[in-house]
Design a protein around this motif. Structure first.
Motif, short mmCIF file in Angstrom:
data_model
loop_
_atom_site.label_atom_id
_atom_site.label_comp_id
_atom_site.label_asym_id
_atom_site.label_seq_id
_atom_site.Cartn_x
_atom_site.Cartn_y
_atom_site.Cartn_z
N ARG A 178 48.33 -59.71 59.83
CA ARG A 178 49.12 -58.73 60.54
C ARG A 178 50.13 -58.06 59.61
O ARG A 178 50.50 -56.91 59.84
CB ARG A 178 49.86 -59.39 61.69
N TYR A 234 35.96 -48.84 63.84
CA TYR A 234 36.64 -47.84 63.03
C TYR A 234 37.84 -48.45 62.31
O TYR A 234 38.48 -49.37 62.82
CB TYR A 234 37.18 -46.70 63.91
N TYR A 252 41.47 -46.93 60.76
CA TYR A 252 42.39 -45.81 60.63
C TYR A 252 43.61 -46.28 59.84
O TYR A 252 43.96 -47.45 59.83
CB TYR A 252 42.90 -45.35 62.00
N GLN A 300 47.80 -45.15 59.66
CA GLN A 300 48.83 -44.38 60.36
C GLN A 300 50.03 -44.22 59.46
O GLN A 300 50.61 -45.21 58.99
CB GLN A 300 49.25 -45.05 61.67
N PHE A 345 44.93 -49.61 61.43
CA PHE A 345 44.44 -49.98 62.75
C PHE A 345 42.92 -50.00 62.77
O PHE A 345 42.27 -49.10 62.24
CB PHE A 345 44.93 -48.98 63.81
N PHE A 370 39.41 -48.04 71.60
CA PHE A 370 40.48 -49.00 71.88
C PHE A 370 40.90 -49.64 70.57
O PHE A 370 40.06 -50.01 69.75
CB PHE A 370 39.99 -50.04 72.89
N PHE A 371 42.20 -49.75 70.41
CA PHE A 371 42.78 -50.14 69.13
C PHE A 371 43.27 -51.57 69.10
O PHE A 371 43.71 -52.11 70.12
CB PHE A 371 43.96 -49.21 68.80
N GLY A 372 43.19 -52.15 67.90
CA GLY A 372 43.77 -53.45 67.66
C GLY A 372 45.27 -53.34 67.43
O GLY A 372 45.84 -52.26 67.50
N PRO A 373 45.92 -54.48 67.12
CA PRO A 373 47.38 -54.51 67.00
C PRO A 373 47.92 -53.97 65.68
O PRO A 373 49.11 -53.74 65.56
CB PRO A 373 47.71 -55.99 67.16
#
Lengths: 112, 115
Positions: free
Chosen positions: B9, B33, B35, B37, B90, B105-108
């Motif tokens: 994390r 996917y 990404y 940010q 992400f 839908f995205f992970g943390p």
């Protein structure tokens, strides 16, 4: 090349007001327009989405307005609450395309 | 959370070192996917996968590679990390077409700092 332009970059609204976030796109092949909400330290979460066969979609206090001829869509939050304070992203994709193109985000603050 | 976990994390590393980030899903979605940010840039696609061993580049793929040897795992590797790769990463999955369409839908997220 920015294919989805989002404005404003930041927005402060009083509780109960109606913040409006706007997005404009260039690619006329786009046919799916989702909005994501992101709280600090969390991943974006799908909020609401629209396809261009309708001009408006409501889910609870959240409404998407879509103007196909102007290539614009917007998010309205009715009766805004401090808990709505977050960053909002618009996005777009075209049919059969696996990829989403995101706007640059709007940081929304709802003050009590 | 669509059954998506990311590890680690948080990570701090030094310039020039290799880094691998892991995304794990529990629902056997075909599409995954990666990404990044960054402030002022929103979410930018690095790479994506449409099946085991099937991957393709996104808009900011330089300096990154990916691998998908199992449906549930999608790995992102920075072969030689640079300070410009400091970002929040992400992972996302796409809901299959027959279950609703193009929703992702995205992970943390993983916060990576390259010193």
């Amino acid at each position: 090349q920015q294919q989805v332009k989002q404005s404003p970059q930041s927005l402060i609204v009083q509780k109960g007001g109606i913040p409006i976030i706007n997005c404009a796109y260039e690619n006329t092949a786009f046919d799916y327009f989702p909005w994501y909400q992101q709280f600090p330290g969390k991943g974006p979460a799908l909020l609401i989405a629209i396809r261009p066969d309708v001009s408006e979609k409501k889910e609870g206090r959240f409404t998407i307005s879509f103007n196909k001829s102007a290539k614009q869509f917007s998010l309205h939050i009715m009766d805004s609450q401090p808990g709505d304070s977050a960053t909002y992203f618009c996005a777009a994709s075209s049919g059969g395309n696996e990829k989403l193109t995101f706007g640059t985000g709007t940081r929304l603050t709802i003050i009590p | 959370d669509a059954g998506i976990t990311q590890s680690p994390r948080h990570k701090v590393t030094e310039t020039g070192t290799p880094v691998t980030l892991r995304c794990h899903q529990t629902e056997n979605h075909r599409y995954m996917y990666w990404y990044r940010q960054d402030p002022g840039h929103g979410l930018r696609l690095i790479h994506y996968s449409y099946g085991v061993k099937d991957t393709d580049k996104g808009e900011v793929s330089d300096g990154y590679s990916v691998s998908r040897s199992k449906t549930e795992d999608f790995l992102l590797t920075l072969e030689s990390a640079t300070s410009s790769q400091t970002s929040v990463y992400f992972c996302a999955i796409r809901q299959d077409w027959d279950r609703g369409g193009n929703e992702q839908f995205f992970g943390p997220g993983t916060r990576l700092t390259v010193l």
